[in-house]
Design a protein around this motif. Structure first.
Motif, PDB file in Angstrom:
ATOM      1  N   VAL A 178       0.837  -1.091   0.016  1.00 38.98           N
ATOM      2  CA  VAL A 178       0.082  -0.033  -0.037  1.00 38.98           C
ATOM      3  C   VAL A 178       0.889   1.362   0.032  1.00 38.98           C
ATOM      4  O   VAL A 178       0.632   2.512   0.817  1.00 38.98           O
ATOM      5  CB  VAL A 178      -1.050   0.056   1.097  1.00 38.98           C
ATOM      6  CG1 VAL A 178      -2.019  -1.263   1.099  1.00 38.98           C
ATOM      7  CG2 VAL A 178      -0.253  -0.096   2.549  1.00 38.98           C
ATOM      8  N   LEU A 179       1.784   1.370  -0.936  1.00 38.56           N
ATOM      9  CA  LEU A 179       2.668   2.432  -1.045  1.00 38.56           C
ATOM     10  C   LEU A 179       2.003   3.681  -1.601  1.00 38.56           C
ATOM     11  O   LEU A 179       2.436   4.049  -3.007  1.00 38.56           O
ATOM     12  CB  LEU A 179       3.979   2.066  -1.592  1.00 38.56           C
ATOM     13  CG  LEU A 179       4.957   1.267  -1.066  1.00 38.56           C
ATOM     14  CD1 LEU A 179       4.422   0.126  -0.366  1.00 38.56           C
ATOM     15  CD2 LEU A 179       6.185   1.033  -1.883  1.00 38.56           C
ATOM     16  N   PHE A 180       1.073   4.050  -1.237  1.00 38.99           N
ATOM     17  CA  PHE A 180       0.039   5.120  -1.644  1.00 38.99           C
ATOM     18  C   PHE A 180       0.393   6.405  -1.143  1.00 38.99           C
ATOM     19  O   PHE A 180       0.326   7.505  -1.932  1.00 38.99           O
ATOM     20  CB  PHE A 180      -1.459   4.930  -1.213  1.00 38.99           C
ATOM     21  CG  PHE A 180      -1.926   3.492  -1.665  1.00 38.99           C
ATOM     22  CD1 PHE A 180      -1.496   2.844  -3.012  1.00 38.99           C
ATOM     23  CD2 PHE A 180      -2.953   2.993  -0.938  1.00 38.99           C
ATOM     24  CE1 PHE A 180      -1.897   1.454  -3.176  1.00 38.99           C
ATOM     25  CE2 PHE A 180      -3.280   1.622  -1.411  1.00 38.99           C
ATOM     26  CZ  PHE A 180      -2.897   1.042  -2.511  1.00 38.99           C
ATOM     27  N   TYR A 181       1.488   6.658  -0.316  1.00 43.07           N
ATOM     28  CA  TYR A 181       1.828   8.052   0.228  1.00 43.07           C
ATOM     29  C   TYR A 181       0.706   8.980   0.328  1.00 43.07           C
ATOM     30  O   TYR A 181      -0.492   8.717   0.973  1.00 43.07           O
ATOM     31  CB  TYR A 181       2.973   8.226  -0.435  1.00 43.07           C
ATOM     32  CG  TYR A 181       4.025   7.132  -0.457  1.00 43.07           C
ATOM     33  CD1 TYR A 181       4.453   6.770   0.855  1.00 43.07           C
ATOM     34  CD2 TYR A 181       4.331   6.471  -1.397  1.00 43.07           C
ATOM     35  CE1 TYR A 181       5.554   5.614   1.070  1.00 43.07           C
ATOM     36  CE2 TYR A 181       5.486   5.592  -1.370  1.00 43.07           C
ATOM     37  CZ  TYR A 181       5.814   5.032   0.115  1.00 43.07           C
ATOM     38  OH  TYR A 181       6.855   4.147  -0.026  1.00 43.07           O
ATOM     39  N   ASP A 182       0.760  10.358  -0.293  1.00 46.07           N
ATOM     40  CA  ASP A 182      -0.060  11.387  -0.289  1.00 46.07           C
ATOM     41  C   ASP A 182      -1.362  11.166  -0.915  1.00 46.07           C
ATOM     42  O   ASP A 182      -2.253  11.990  -0.855  1.00 46.07           O
ATOM     43  CB  ASP A 182       0.791  12.665  -0.769  1.00 46.07           C
ATOM     44  CG  ASP A 182       1.812  12.966   0.276  1.00 46.07           C
ATOM     45  OD1 ASP A 182       2.077  12.398   1.348  1.00 46.07           O
ATOM     46  OD2 ASP A 182       2.600  13.922  -0.067  1.00 46.07           O
ATOM     47  N   LEU A 183      -1.244   9.812  -1.673  1.00 48.84           N
ATOM     48  CA  LEU A 183      -2.496   9.716  -2.408  1.00 48.84           C
ATOM     49  C   LEU A 183      -3.651   9.453  -1.784  1.00 48.84           C
ATOM     50  O   LEU A 183      -4.908   9.976  -1.857  1.00 48.84           O
ATOM     51  CB  LEU A 183      -2.530   8.728  -3.418  1.00 48.84           C
ATOM     52  CG  LEU A 183      -3.070   8.689  -4.813  1.00 48.84           C
ATOM     53  CD1 LEU A 183      -2.916   9.689  -5.655  1.00 48.84           C
ATOM     54  CD2 LEU A 183      -2.800   7.109  -5.441  1.00 48.84           C
ATOM     55  N   VAL A 184      -3.583   9.158  -0.301  1.00 50.03           N
ATOM     56  CA  VAL A 184      -4.686   8.916   0.430  1.00 50.03           C
ATOM     57  C   VAL A 184      -4.499   9.161   1.940  1.00 50.03           C
ATOM     58  O   VAL A 184      -3.140   9.439   2.444  1.00 50.03           O
ATOM     59  CB  VAL A 184      -5.023   7.464   0.593  1.00 50.03           C
ATOM     60  CG1 VAL A 184      -5.531   6.824  -0.775  1.00 50.03           C
ATOM     61  CG2 VAL A 184      -3.848   6.577   0.940  1.00 50.03           C
ATOM     62  N   THR A 185      -5.234   9.609   2.739  1.00 47.74           N
ATOM     63  CA  THR A 185      -5.228   9.866   4.171  1.00 47.74           C
ATOM     64  C   THR A 185      -5.065   8.547   4.744  1.00 47.74           C
ATOM     65  O   THR A 185      -5.153   7.628   4.327  1.00 47.74           O
ATOM     66  CB  THR A 185      -6.304  10.690   4.713  1.00 47.74           C
ATOM     67  OG1 THR A 185      -7.608   9.814   4.754  1.00 47.74           O
ATOM     68  CG2 THR A 185      -6.512  11.996   3.796  1.00 47.74           C
TER      69      THR A 185
END
Length: 387
Positions: A178-185
């Protein structure tokens, strides 16, 4: 009587299909071949910059603590793997006590297990003391790649596709990246992990890799507490790698096993993760942390601490093969990471070695071939080598 070591060869390999803007460890590798006097060779790889490993292993001898690795190896009996490991460790003390030096030794150590196994006609795990289990249990890493302009809906669709392919390929354990970083809170991330669990169903073992998302253990705990009902096997790369104090606080509070030590080298560094970081799962890479010789020592140590070993293994089929022999020989390893060429599209992972073992209802059979039990695609190596 075994044939002694005659020479080594260090080969950097780079896949032209790779992207420097992504986070794909299968984009390149460095292969180390160890030849005996009869012309046979064993091979291993390091998960480290290929050119740097080549320079380290080929540097000229300066003094007794900074020796050329080939000079140390020539004339040695390849069956004396642990003794050779110590000679390499002592002989490269000055430039390589940790980090790159250990990564380079790792490749040699894997190659020695392959060569010695070929000389004796036995699988490498028998050189490690023999099988401690009758079947192997790999987990399939699910990685959609970094966002690179894609939205979260597209990334989740790709995760779902890989989930389906992994299950259809026989896996019953996976790790969701889940290397989504700033894409999701963080609150949105909780929902996405629950969505991943819903895609898999309740019976599939599921770990989660957070890609070093947080700088504070409180923030990590906020998410872990809210996904505990998703039955997460372990949480990988939650905090910054060297934040051992934070890992200890998180491990103390979380009901989910906390993983760490992905970049650690040797049992001495891993010991700090167990005693200071208090993690329940250590994840050193066999091709970075000291090879099969050292990962077995780490596994033995983890038994004393009540911890488990799940080595990082995002590389080529050489690392995948080494992982099979490791889990066969080490009871403290409940699963091992496996990059499936059926799930993740990587030419180097798919084509560098063969054969590829089948996964049936979550398990693999023990390796039967000599050494690592895989053959190197020499044509591919010749085409993609960059030296």
């Amino acid at each position: 009587m075994t044939s002694r070591i005659a020479r080594i060869e260090v080969i950097p390999v780079f896949s032209p299909a790779s992207s420097a803007n992504d986070l794909d460890g299968t984009a390149d590798t460095v292969i180390v071949k160890v030849f005996d006097e009869e012309g046979r060779y064993g091979f291993g790889e390091a998960d480290a910059p290929p050119g740097a490993v080549k320079s380290f292993l080929e540097m000229p001898t300066a003094h007794l603590w900074s020796r050329n690795a080939g000079e140390i190896l020539v004339g040695e009996d390849p069956l004396e793997i642990a003794a050779i490991w110590q000679k390499l460790y002592d002989g490269t003390f000055w430039p390589g006590r940790r980090g790159l030096g250990i990564h380079a030794i790792s490749a040699i150590d894997i190659a020695l297990h392959d060569l010695a196994g070929k000389q004796l006609g036995v699988p490498a795990y028998k050189l490690m003391g023999g099988a401690r289990r009758q079947k192997l249990r790999p987990y399939c890493t699910i990685f959609p790649g970094l966002a690179q302009g894609r939205g979260i809906a597209e990334l989740m669709r790709e995760i779902g596709r890989q989930f389906d392919t992994a299950l259809a390929s026989g896996f019953r354990a996976v790790k969701m990246e889940v290397l989504f970083y700033d894409l999701v809170t963080d609150r949105e991330l909780v929902d996405l992990i629950h969505e991943g669990r819903k895609m898999l169903g309740d019976e599939i073992t599921m770990a989660v890799d957070f890609g070093y998302r947080w700088h504070n253990w409180h923030d990590a705990l906020f998410v872990l507490e809210r996904v505990a009902d998703a039955n997460i096997f372990f949480a990988e790369a939650t905090l910054q790698h060297d934040d051992l104090a934070g890992h200890a606080r998180l491990a103390e509070k979380s009901s989910i096993r906390i993983g760490g030590a992905e970049a650690a080298a040797t049992r001495f560094e891993v010991r700090e993760w167990l005693t200071v970081g208090k993690v329940g799962v250590v994840q050193p890479n066999i091709g970075r942390g000291g090879g099969l010789t050292e990962i077995r020592r780490i596994a033995d140590m983890c038994e004393l601490f009540g911890a488990e070993v799940v080595p990082h293994g995002w590389k080529t089929g050489i690392t995948s093969a080494a992982g099979r022999h490791f889990q066969a020989a080490c009871p403290a390893a409940p699963v091992f990471e496996y990059v499936s060429p059926l799930v993740f599209d990587s030419p180097l992972r798919r084509e560098l070695v063969s054969p590829e073992p089948a996964v049936v209802d979550g398990f693999m059979e023990l390796p039967t071939g000599p050494g690592l039990g895989v053959e190197l695609n020499e044509e591919l190596v010749a085409r993609w080598r960059v030296d």
